[in-house]
Design a protein around this motif. Sequence first.
Motif, PDB file in Angstrom:
ATOM      1  N   SER A   1     -38.943 -74.691  27.629  1.00 51.38           N
ATOM      2  CA  SER A   1     -38.578 -73.849  28.606  1.00 51.38           C
ATOM      3  C   SER A   1     -37.227 -73.836  29.236  1.00 51.38           C
TER       4      SER A   1
ATOM      5  N   ALA B   1     -42.125 -73.255  32.553  1.00 50.86           N
ATOM      6  CA  ALA B   1     -43.382 -73.779  31.703  1.00 50.86           C
ATOM      7  C   ALA B   1     -43.734 -72.722  30.616  1.00 50.86           C
ATOM      8  N   HIS B   2     -44.290 -73.566  29.387  1.00 49.19           N
ATOM      9  CA  HIS B   2     -44.851 -72.755  28.320  1.00 49.19           C
ATOM     10  C   HIS B   2     -44.247 -71.801  27.740  1.00 49.19           C
TER      11      HIS B   2
ATOM     12  N   ASN C   1     -36.900 -77.885  29.586  1.00 51.12           N
ATOM     13  CA  ASN C   1     -38.120 -78.570  29.813  1.00 51.12           C
ATOM     14  C   ASN C   1     -38.673 -78.637  28.596  1.00 51.12           C
TER      15      ASN C   1
ATOM     16  N   ASP D   1     -42.130 -79.969  26.663  1.00 48.43           N
ATOM     17  CA  ASP D   1     -43.421 -80.472  26.877  1.00 48.43           C
ATOM     18  C   ASP D   1     -44.364 -80.402  25.560  1.00 48.43           C
TER      19      ASP D   1
ATOM     20  N   PHE E   1     -44.152 -80.081  39.705  1.00 50.79           N
ATOM     21  CA  PHE E   1     -43.088 -79.236  39.455  1.00 50.79           C
ATOM     22  C   PHE E   1     -42.056 -79.193  40.436  1.00 50.79           C
TER      23      PHE E   1
ATOM     24  N   GLN F   1     -40.048 -80.491  35.346  1.00 52.64           N
ATOM     25  CA  GLN F   1     -41.318 -81.119  35.280  1.00 52.64           C
ATOM     26  C   GLN F   1     -41.105 -82.136  34.500  1.00 52.64           C
TER      27      GLN F   1
END
Length: 252
Positions: free
Chosen positions: A69, A75-76, A91, A93, A203, A230
Amino acid sequence: MIIETEDELLKLKEIGRICANAIQIMSASLEPGITTQELDDIGRRVLESAGARSAPEFCYQFPGATCISVNEEIAHGIPGSRVIRPGDLVNIDVSAEKDGFFSDTGASFVVPPSKSKLDKLCRDGKRALWVGLNQVKSGEPLAKIGQAIGAFAAKNRYTLVANLASHGVGRSLHEEPGELSTWPDPSEKRIMTDGLVFTVEPFLSLGATWAEGGDDAWTLYADPQAPTVQYEHTVVATRNGPMILTLADGQT
């Protein structure tokens, strides 16, 4: 899940280490000019070379091995043709499965040269994670995690995204005890059981309080729009505090 055998713990440590290694190697490759797809390919190679499978791809048919991200995405984020540029906030993840066990970890990075406010946000994002981790201990209320992170955020004039939560993990990517607040939540009354496996992933933001969907089925954006980081570890609650599972080779 609740760990019941030494073999379960060893397998959780192994997949945790694999996920952490992937983040470490991906972040070392993070530089201007690389695309998020190229970065994801690096993560995929790390996972597959260790005999692991991408959890979001395996469990949810996510279009990538990892979630990446950038800036307004929090996110995602779907790996693709987006080119990383100097000053971007990224970010990464990583969650994966091996031998029937899952782990999940994440971290945020600023691509040099960076703005001082983003560097500080990243430093404080790590601090917020550790403030939460230091509350992990079997027999203690789960609510202590969110309360401590919330106090840290308020003291340092940050906000927390209140619809992206920590979660149980172990035999599946998301499992009992379900979602766990990383912000003050008066309704949280549960107690940390000895051997409970879950994530801690605040977050921390310069103004956002919510995550909103966009044009695709996956990517989430800060609302209101603001830089957001995050940081995430998978942990086991023990009588002596948190046992962190997502440590890369050489980390203690």
